[in-house]
Write a protein that holds these residues in place. Sequence first.
Motif, short mmCIF file in Angstrom:
data_model
loop_
_atom_site.label_atom_id
_atom_site.label_comp_id
_atom_site.label_asym_id
_atom_site.label_seq_id
_atom_site.Cartn_x
_atom_site.Cartn_y
_atom_site.Cartn_z
N TYR A 280 41.82 44.64 45.34
CA TYR A 280 40.49 44.48 44.75
C TYR A 280 40.47 44.85 43.27
N ARG B 37 41.66 41.75 41.63
CA ARG B 37 40.65 40.68 41.72
C ARG B 37 39.48 40.94 40.77
N ASP C 215 37.38 34.81 47.37
CA ASP C 215 37.11 36.01 48.16
C ASP C 215 35.76 35.99 48.84
#
Length: 160
Positions: A76, A79, A119
């Motif tokens: 994460y 991302r 996502d």
Amino acid sequence: MSVAFAKEESAEAASETILPARPISDRINLVTAAGFKMLQDELARAQQALKAANMLDDVNERRRQSAVPVRDMRYYAERVRTAQLMPVPASNQVVAFGHTVAFERDDGRTQTFRIVGEDEANPSQASISHGSPVALALIGKTVGDVVLLGQRELEILSIS
């Protein structure tokens, strides 16, 4: 306890605590505002889980409990770092990232999907990734256009 047993136990514990990285697509990381918030929330959730795991007294249990949060934090964080926040489309004339598109398949079924980041894509919730075959076929098209998806045809009914 002999050293051999201690090493075996340590090797076993180590293998349980080193998880492979979550795969990250090489596709550009486009996100909607909601998708960016979701990435930030998931990063915060992983950080909290790691914090809770680090409070455990037993070192082996701490390693086991921190394995998933560490992996998720790496994913994460990357991302969030690479996210390209896309503005809401200014026009509904041409299908673009962030649009909701209704189309009719050549078998008569009508479907509606919103084109979002990888996502946040969830086809069961009517959202698909901008890199999916359906989205790639629709992007850049207008209402009334018929696009080919393999040997199937899709006719765009509406863009919103």
